[in-house]
Design an enzyme around this catalytic site. Structure first.
Site, mmCIF file in Angstrom:
data_model
loop_
_atom_site.group_PDB
_atom_site.id
_atom_site.type_symbol
_atom_site.label_atom_id
_atom_site.label_comp_id
_atom_site.label_asym_id
_atom_site.label_seq_id
_atom_site.Cartn_x
_atom_site.Cartn_y
_atom_site.Cartn_z
ATOM 1 N N GLU A 31 -0.413 4.550 -0.444
ATOM 2 C CA GLU A 31 -1.379 6.002 -0.517
ATOM 3 C C GLU A 31 -0.532 7.060 -0.355
ATOM 4 O OE1 GLU A 31 -4.697 5.630 2.125
ATOM 5 O OE2 GLU A 31 -5.755 4.355 0.755
ATOM 6 N N TYR A 52 1.021 -1.192 0.180
ATOM 7 C CA TYR A 52 -0.076 0.027 0.035
ATOM 8 C C TYR A 52 0.807 1.113 -0.007
ATOM 9 C CZ TYR A 52 -4.922 -0.313 0.005
ATOM 10 O OH TYR A 52 -6.350 -0.629 -0.243
#
Ligand code: PLP
Length: 419
Positions: free
Chosen positions: A53, A51
């Site tokens: 982000e 991940y």
């Protein structure tokens, strides 16, 4: 695929069947291509596990040090390739790249002017069935009914009447060169912004085989998987003044975690596209497309606008008395993959259509040149003129397999050459 063959043979078998379909067939869908082994390895890598982000240096998750490096490389390479001031490589797709531009600068119901889907445009340019058509007020322009090409005078007149906030140029089924500077000038003259969607022609724009909108129009969006020959995905380029708004619109505006394995594959693709051999490839795409067009015309087939400047040809089947759907299905029986397409002044539904879109990016990646194009155009013409003749289709099927299987599936990219 040896691991998958042991652990999930059902899926491994489907992938093998698809590999054979690709190797033994002629892929003439204008929006498709075949990627290099380098791109394939990157998108199949463990970069998918993370991940990430946010953006490089400002992530919402720990452990992103290598993802920061690869995303910075991808952004820098894309900027270098197109001479852009700023690039965002996170859009999951071309549609999302377009939506992010709209969301950054338009309000609900603001007016967008864009090319009609039925006359070459794209769903994400405001089709009523797409979120972009439901959310914004759309004024479509089309092509001139005689030349079947864009008429910049008529577009300017329409812009004066409609007073759009944004003018979108770029298309999915337009065989002619687009004058991006003219679009920007029209937009400026009515106080609008201008976005060029170069999804189809990105490779040609990067290599000077089509004029490039980057640095000319306010925003350039693209997919990375068509003529650019990268993994499936999107990207946005703009000047620094728009960078912060565009980045915010993609994340957190529209997307969550970026597809880091795909961004890694985009980085590989952008480097390949900077190599001189990629310019040769793009030049051959256009030569191949123009060779197909010549033979089609010699065979008495009709082409929308009478020819092509880029990677695709749009056949108008009206005088053949067959539909795009019938043509697509007959050619598919011979392992020639194309897609039915609406043509200007279309009278049939988008599921039937009167046209056929034929493109050369994938067969050119496999190494095919003018000689093969003459053979392919002849085979297509033979089927279109005798669409119910199964004997002809069977014979051409055998010819297609022999031709296709003698060309490698992966484009030749000599690693030592990539300095
Ligand atoms: N823009 C144009 C001009 C296209 O032709 C396409 C796809 O064919 C897209 C955008 C959308 O790309 P995607 O399928 O990645 O959403």
């Amino acid at each position: 695929m040896s691991y998958l063959a042991d652990h999930d043979p059902e899926i491994a078998e489907i992938i093998e069947q698809e590999r054979l379909r690709q190797i033994n067939g002629l892929e003439l869908i204008a929006s498709e291509n075949v990627v290099s082994k380098g791109v394939l390895e990157a998108v199949g890598s463990i970069m998918t596990n993370k991940y990430a982000e946010g953006y490089p240096g400002k992530r919402y998750y720990g452990g992103c040090q290598f993802h920061d490096i690869v995303e910075n490389i991808a952004r820098d390479r894309l900027c270098e390739l197109f001479g852009a001031e700023h690039a965002n490589v996170q859009p999951h797709s071309g549609s999302q790249a377009n939506q992010a531009v709209y969301m950054a600068y338009l309000k609900h119901r603001d007016v967008i002017m864009s090319q009609d889907l039925a006359q070459g445009g794209h769903l994400s340019h405001g089709s009523p069935v797409n979120i972009t058509g439901k959310w914004y007020t759309i004024s479509h322009y089309g092509v001139d009914s005689k030349t079947e090409m864009l008429d910049y005078g008529a577009i300017e007149e329409q812009a004066r009447k409609e007073k759009p906030k944004l003018i979108v140029c770029g298309a999915s089924a337009y065989p002619r060169e687009i004058d991006f500077k003219a679009f920007q000038e029209i937009a400026e003259s009515v106080g609008a912004l201008c976005m060029a969607d170069i999804a189809h022609i990105a490779g040609l724009c990067a290599t000077g085989l089509h004029n490039s909108p980057v640095g000319i129009v306010n925003f350039t969006t693209t997919t990375t998987h068509k003529t650019l020959r990268g993994p499936r995905g999107g990207a946005i380029m703009c000047n620094e003044e728009y960078a912060a708004d565009i980045d915010r619109s993609i994340f957190p505006g529209m997307q969550g975690g970026p597809l880091m394995h795909i961004i890694t594959g985009k980085a590989v693709c952008f480097r390949e596209a900077m190599h001189p051999s990629f310019t040769d490839y793009c030049r051959q795409i256009v030569k191949n497309s123009q060779t197909l067009a010549e033979v089609f015309l010699d065979e008495g087939l009709d082409l929308v606008s009478g020819g092509t400047d880029n990677h695709l040809i749009l056949l108008d089947l009206t005088s053949q008395g067959i539909t795009g759907l019938e043509a697509e299905q007959a050619l598919e029986k011979a392992n020639i993959t194309v897609n039915k397409n609406t043509i200007p002044r279309e009278t049939r539904s988008p599921f039937v259509t009167s046209g056929l879109r034929v493109g050369t990016p994938a067969v050119t990646s496999r190494g095919m040149k003018e000689d093969e194009m003459r053979t392919i155009a002849g085979m297509i013409a033979d089927i279109l003129k005798d669409i119910d003749n199964d004997a002809v289709i069977r014979q051409i099927h055998a010819q297609v397999e022999a031709l296709a299987s003698s060309f490698p599936l992966y484009p030749e990219i000599p690693p030592a050459d990539l300095s």
